[in-house]
Design a protein around this motif. Structure first.
Motif, short mmCIF file in Angstrom:
data_model
loop_
_atom_site.label_atom_id
_atom_site.label_comp_id
_atom_site.label_asym_id
_atom_site.label_seq_id
_atom_site.Cartn_x
_atom_site.Cartn_y
_atom_site.Cartn_z
N PRO A 1 0.83 -1.20 0.00
CA PRO A 1 0.00 0.00 0.00
C PRO A 1 0.86 1.26 0.00
N HIS A 2 0.35 2.30 -0.64
CA HIS A 2 1.09 3.56 -0.72
C HIS A 2 0.26 4.67 -0.11
N PRO A 3 0.81 5.41 0.86
CA PRO A 3 0.05 6.49 1.50
C PRO A 3 -0.49 7.48 0.48
N ILE A 4 -1.64 8.05 0.78
CA ILE A 4 -2.25 9.02 -0.14
C ILE A 4 -1.28 10.19 -0.36
N PRO A 5 -0.89 10.41 -1.60
CA PRO A 5 0.04 11.51 -1.87
C PRO A 5 -0.68 12.85 -1.90
N THR A 6 0.07 13.91 -2.05
CA THR A 6 -0.53 15.22 -2.27
C THR A 6 -1.23 15.21 -3.62
N ILE A 7 -2.44 15.76 -3.67
CA ILE A 7 -3.24 15.76 -4.89
C ILE A 7 -3.42 17.18 -5.40
N TYR A 8 -3.18 17.35 -6.70
CA TYR A 8 -3.47 18.61 -7.38
C TYR A 8 -4.46 18.34 -8.51
N TYR A 9 -5.48 19.19 -8.61
CA TYR A 9 -6.45 19.07 -9.69
C TYR A 9 -6.07 20.02 -10.83
N MET A 10 -6.08 19.50 -12.05
CA MET A 10 -5.70 20.30 -13.21
C MET A 10 -6.89 21.11 -13.75
N THR A 11 -6.57 22.20 -14.44
CA THR A 11 -7.56 23.10 -15.06
C THR A 11 -8.80 23.29 -14.19
N PRO A 12 -8.62 23.70 -12.93
CA PRO A 12 -9.78 23.82 -12.03
C PRO A 12 -10.57 25.10 -12.28
N HIS A 13 -11.84 25.08 -11.88
CA HIS A 13 -12.64 26.29 -11.93
C HIS A 13 -12.16 27.31 -10.89
N HIS A 14 -11.67 26.81 -9.76
CA HIS A 14 -11.25 27.69 -8.67
C HIS A 14 -9.83 27.32 -8.23
N PRO A 15 -8.82 27.75 -8.96
CA PRO A 15 -7.44 27.39 -8.62
C PRO A 15 -6.96 28.08 -7.36
N ASN A 16 -6.01 27.44 -6.67
CA ASN A 16 -5.33 28.09 -5.55
C ASN A 16 -3.81 28.01 -5.71
N THR A 17 -3.37 27.56 -6.88
CA THR A 17 -1.95 27.37 -7.15
C THR A 17 -1.69 27.65 -8.62
N VAL A 18 -0.60 28.36 -8.91
CA VAL A 18 -0.16 28.50 -10.29
C VAL A 18 1.33 28.16 -10.36
N ILE A 19 1.72 27.52 -11.48
CA ILE A 19 3.09 27.08 -11.70
C ILE A 19 3.67 27.87 -12.87
N ASP A 20 4.84 28.42 -12.69
CA ASP A 20 5.55 29.13 -13.76
C ASP A 20 6.04 28.11 -14.78
N ILE A 21 5.52 28.20 -16.01
CA ILE A 21 5.94 27.24 -17.04
C ILE A 21 6.65 27.94 -18.21
N SER A 22 7.04 29.19 -18.02
CA SER A 22 7.70 29.94 -19.09
C SER A 22 8.92 29.20 -19.62
N GLN A 23 9.64 28.56 -18.72
CA GLN A 23 10.89 27.88 -19.08
C GLN A 23 10.65 26.66 -19.97
N VAL A 24 9.46 26.07 -19.88
CA VAL A 24 9.17 24.85 -20.66
C VAL A 24 8.02 25.07 -21.65
N TRP A 25 7.67 26.33 -21.91
CA TRP A 25 6.55 26.65 -22.78
C TRP A 25 6.73 26.07 -24.19
N GLU A 26 7.89 26.26 -24.77
CA GLU A 26 8.12 25.76 -26.13
C GLU A 26 8.02 24.24 -26.19
N LYS A 27 8.47 23.58 -25.15
CA LYS A 27 8.39 22.12 -25.08
C LYS A 27 6.91 21.68 -25.00
N LYS A 28 6.12 22.40 -24.24
CA LYS A 28 4.70 22.09 -24.12
C LYS A 28 3.99 22.30 -25.46
#
Length: 249
Positions: A136-163
């Motif tokens: 068994p693996h303990p419940i990890p930290t969960i992040y929901y993608m493209t949420p209606h009500h975000p509370n976190t933003v990640i800087d992706i400028s460095q990997v934008w071209e790759k995306k």
């Protein structure tokens, strides 16, 4: 983002691995490992999704659920539980519960319940016989993608071209989107968004053109446009409170 994280993305559809590809690619850049498991992806589209994931540096697998049949059976849970126990992630990214209930894509609603139940059961003494050698693996930290009500933003400028390059690989999705936008938008409106749209030769080109407009708009909105610190940002909602030793800026 702390160095050396192990992130598992549990997606319903293939394009989602690119939609949260900034965080996944950034984690790799910081010395971590990023994995993705997709529930629903047509066999014909899997090579494209695999190419997109490889562009991001993400190790992807396909769980091969069938459209319209996602349920809470033990068999379905074990597919996800096995993957979680194999990877043993620090963080899981998956779809947003609120978004999944408003979105009328098929299977999103049962998939959301299945995903959360499987994450919970993966931490318990459930289906141990069906996952031999996997504790068994303990419940990890969960992040929901493209949420209606975000509370976190990640800087992706460095990997934008790759995306963006990863999105180029999703030819079937771009063709589907191109036909949708071509039918939905009038000529004057679509030319406002992407000058020259009507002269593009294929639905694939039209879909990619509109996704470039949408992608930049969404990521600038969550970054610079909302008094943010980053030019381009991916938005997430963290499940539960942030647990900090002290306040951070």
């Amino acid at each position: 983002m702390p160095k050396g994280q192990k992130i598992l993305f549990l997606g319903v559809y293939g394009m989602e691995v690119v939609e949260c590809g900034g965080a996944l690619a950034k984690n790799i850049l910081n010395g971590g490992e990023s994995y993705a498991s997709i529930m629903l992806c047509r066999e014909t589209s899997q090579p494209q999704v695999k190419s997109a994931a490889e562009t991001l540096g993400v190790k992807v697998s396909f769980l091969n659920f069938e459209y319209g049949t996602v349920d809470l059976s033990k068999e379905s849970k074990v597919k996800l539980i096995k993957r979680i126990r194999e990877i043993r992630p620090d963080i899981i990214i998956t779809q947003d519960p609120e978004h999944s209930f408003h979105d009328l894509d098929p299977d999103r609603r049962p998939a959301m319940t299945l995903l959360l139940e499987s994450i919970a059961l993966a931490s318990r003494d459930y289906a141990l016989d069906e996952t031999p050698g996997l504790a068994p693996h303990p419940i990890p930290t969960i992040y929901y993608m493209t949420p209606h009500h975000p509370n976190t933003v990640i800087d992706i400028s460095q990997v934008w071209e790759k995306k963006e390059k990863a999105m180029d690989m999703l030819e079937s999705q771009m063709e589907f989107s191109g036909k949708h936008f071509d039918e939905m938008l009038d000529l004057k409106t679509v030319e406002m968004l992407y000058p020259g749209f009507s002269k593009l030769d294929s639905y694939q080109e039209k879909g990619r053109a509109m996704h470039k407009v949408l992608d930049k708009a969404v990521h600038v909105y969550h970054g610079l446009a909302t008094h943010g610190h980053f030019a381009l940002a991916e938005a997430y909602r963290r499940e539960g409170n942030f647990h900090l030793q002290e306040l951070i800026k």
